[in-house]
Design a protein around this motif. Structure first.
Motif, mmCIF file in Angstrom:
data_model
loop_
_atom_site.group_PDB
_atom_site.id
_atom_site.type_symbol
_atom_site.label_atom_id
_atom_site.label_comp_id
_atom_site.label_asym_id
_atom_site.label_seq_id
_atom_site.Cartn_x
_atom_site.Cartn_y
_atom_site.Cartn_z
ATOM 1 N N VAL A 152 -11.931 18.390 18.383
ATOM 2 C CA VAL A 152 -12.375 18.820 17.048
ATOM 3 C C VAL A 152 -11.275 19.659 16.411
ATOM 4 O O VAL A 152 -10.934 19.472 15.238
ATOM 5 N N TYR A 153 -10.711 20.582 17.184
ATOM 6 C CA TYR A 153 -9.596 21.402 16.688
ATOM 7 C C TYR A 153 -8.450 20.518 16.196
ATOM 8 O O TYR A 153 -7.912 20.737 15.105
ATOM 9 N N GLU A 154 -8.082 19.520 16.999
ATOM 10 C CA GLU A 154 -7.001 18.612 16.585
ATOM 11 C C GLU A 154 -7.357 17.883 15.299
ATOM 12 O O GLU A 154 -6.517 17.716 14.421
ATOM 13 N N PHE A 155 -8.591 17.436 15.172
ATOM 14 C CA PHE A 155 -9.021 16.726 13.973
ATOM 15 C C PHE A 155 -8.893 17.615 12.737
ATOM 16 O O PHE A 155 -8.405 17.184 11.693
ATOM 17 N N VAL A 156 -9.317 18.860 12.865
ATOM 18 C CA VAL A 156 -9.336 19.753 11.708
ATOM 19 C C VAL A 156 -7.946 20.284 11.366
ATOM 20 O O VAL A 156 -7.565 20.317 10.190
ATOM 21 N N PHE A 157 -7.160 20.659 12.380
ATOM 22 C CA PHE A 157 -5.934 21.410 12.116
ATOM 23 C C PHE A 157 -4.621 20.669 12.345
ATOM 24 O O PHE A 157 -3.570 21.201 12.021
ATOM 25 N N LYS A 158 -4.648 19.503 12.931
ATOM 26 C CA LYS A 158 -3.408 18.774 13.217
ATOM 27 C C LYS A 158 -3.275 17.571 12.287
ATOM 28 O O LYS A 158 -4.263 17.076 11.754
ATOM 29 N N THR A 159 -2.065 17.071 12.137
ATOM 30 C CA THR A 159 -1.829 15.938 11.234
ATOM 31 C C THR A 159 -1.298 14.698 11.939
ATOM 32 O O THR A 159 -1.156 13.657 11.310
ATOM 33 N N PHE A 160 -1.010 14.791 13.236
ATOM 34 C CA PHE A 160 -0.369 13.662 13.920
ATOM 35 C C PHE A 160 -1.202 12.385 13.868
ATOM 36 O O PHE A 160 -0.674 11.296 13.915
ATOM 37 N N TRP A 161 -2.514 12.494 13.763
ATOM 38 C CA TRP A 161 -3.394 11.321 13.806
ATOM 39 C C TRP A 161 -3.541 10.653 12.438
ATOM 40 O O TRP A 161 -4.120 9.584 12.343
ATOM 41 N N TYR A 162 -3.005 11.237 11.387
ATOM 42 C CA TYR A 162 -3.187 10.688 10.037
ATOM 43 C C TYR A 162 -2.728 9.240 9.929
ATOM 44 O O TYR A 162 -3.340 8.435 9.251
ATOM 45 N N HIS A 163 -1.627 8.919 10.582
ATOM 46 C CA HIS A 163 -1.062 7.557 10.465
ATOM 47 C C HIS A 163 -1.632 6.590 11.504
ATOM 48 O O HIS A 163 -1.279 5.424 11.515
ATOM 49 N N TRP A 164 -2.515 7.052 12.375
ATOM 50 C CA TRP A 164 -3.100 6.189 13.394
ATOM 51 C C TRP A 164 -4.222 5.343 12.807
ATOM 52 O O TRP A 164 -4.914 5.765 11.876
ATOM 53 N N SER A 165 -4.424 4.181 13.395
ATOM 54 C CA SER A 165 -5.589 3.376 13.012
ATOM 55 C C SER A 165 -6.835 4.028 13.611
ATOM 56 O O SER A 165 -6.736 4.801 14.585
ATOM 57 N N LEU A 166 -7.991 3.714 13.063
ATOM 58 C CA LEU A 166 -9.238 4.250 13.609
ATOM 59 C C LEU A 166 -9.388 3.836 15.070
ATOM 60 O O LEU A 166 -9.736 4.657 15.924
ATOM 61 N N GLU A 167 -9.097 2.583 15.368
ATOM 62 C CA GLU A 167 -9.235 2.096 16.745
ATOM 63 C C GLU A 167 -8.330 2.881 17.698
ATOM 64 O O GLU A 167 -8.763 3.329 18.762
ATOM 65 N N PHE A 168 -7.084 3.086 17.308
ATOM 66 C CA PHE A 168 -6.151 3.822 18.162
ATOM 67 C C PHE A 168 -6.630 5.257 18.355
ATOM 68 O O PHE A 168 -6.573 5.800 19.470
ATOM 69 N N TYR A 169 -7.103 5.887 17.292
ATOM 70 C CA TYR A 169 -7.559 7.280 17.353
ATOM 71 C C TYR A 169 -8.770 7.420 18.277
ATOM 72 O O TYR A 169 -8.836 8.337 19.105
ATOM 73 N N VAL A 170 -9.718 6.502 18.169
ATOM 74 C CA VAL A 170 -10.894 6.540 19.041
ATOM 75 C C VAL A 170 -10.473 6.372 20.500
ATOM 76 O O VAL A 170 -10.895 7.134 21.381
ATOM 77 N N VAL A 171 -9.622 5.389 20.774
ATOM 78 C CA VAL A 171 -9.176 5.139 22.152
ATOM 79 C C VAL A 171 -8.406 6.339 22.693
ATOM 80 O O VAL A 171 -8.630 6.782 23.821
#
Length: 185
Positions: A138-157
């Motif tokens: 949750v912390y990473e989701f709220v405060f980090k940006t590295f996942w912005y360019h990931w696809s939803l599938e990649f992020y979930v996995v």
């Protein structure tokens, strides 16, 4: 106009992680060995009290706390060094290493903080580490940006793998605690 990453379909990861943290916390409180004489909000105070009492002793407990501290510094060094030098990008297993080591370290810190409960049954540490790991997602989701360019599938996995590997680190500690308990008699 592009959708803000936090309001994209990837919100499912943030909300899912939050819900998992809550469910895993509830499971922790219902698992054998849980230190039910301590409210979760008192855990940091309990840890601080243990450290103040046990580090000055100069015995095996001092050595255990020093080992946990060294482990924590090593995990932090691997993580921040990996971020700074782009190791996470070059070596995909680096993320697995840091998450497994982190899960084991968190389990060890909790296990030594609540030694009596852990010696009765260390099983409560598995959902506890899962809850803490989900909270970190949750912390990473709220405060980090590295996942912005990931696809939803990649992020979930990636999130599921992170949680599984964190938890596997806790399982290693639980197995070691069970072995110690068995040998101790």
């Amino acid at each position: 106009m592009a959708t803000a990453p936090h309001l994209s379909p990837k919100l499912v990861v943030g909300i899912g992680s939050l819900l998992l943290a809550l469910v895993a916390t509830r499971a922790t409180m219902r698992t054998a060995g849980y230190p039910d004489d301590r409210a979760i909000r008192s855990w940091p105070t309990t840890l601080g009290g243990r450290l103040r009492r046990e580090i000055p002793r100069g015995d095996h407990l001092t050595a255990a706390w020093v080992a946990i501290a060294v482990w924590s510094v090593a995990v932090s060094g691997l993580h921040f060094g990996g971020v700074y030098y782009n190791v996470y990008t070059d070596l995909p297993w680096w993320d697995l290493l840091t998450h497994a080591m982190g899960g084991l370290g968190v389990a060890a810190a909790l296990g030594f903080t609540f030694r009596e409960a852990t010696l009765r049954s260390a099983l409560w540490l598995v959902p506890a580490v899962l809850a803490i790991g989900a909270g970190f997602e949750v912390y990473e989701f709220v405060f980090k940006t590295f996942w912005y360019h990931w696809s939803l599938e990649f992020y979930v996995v990636d999130t599921l793998i992170d949680l599984a590997v964190n938890t596997s680190g806790a399982v290693v500690f639980v197995a070691a605690a069970a072995l110690y308990r068995r040998r101790r008699g």
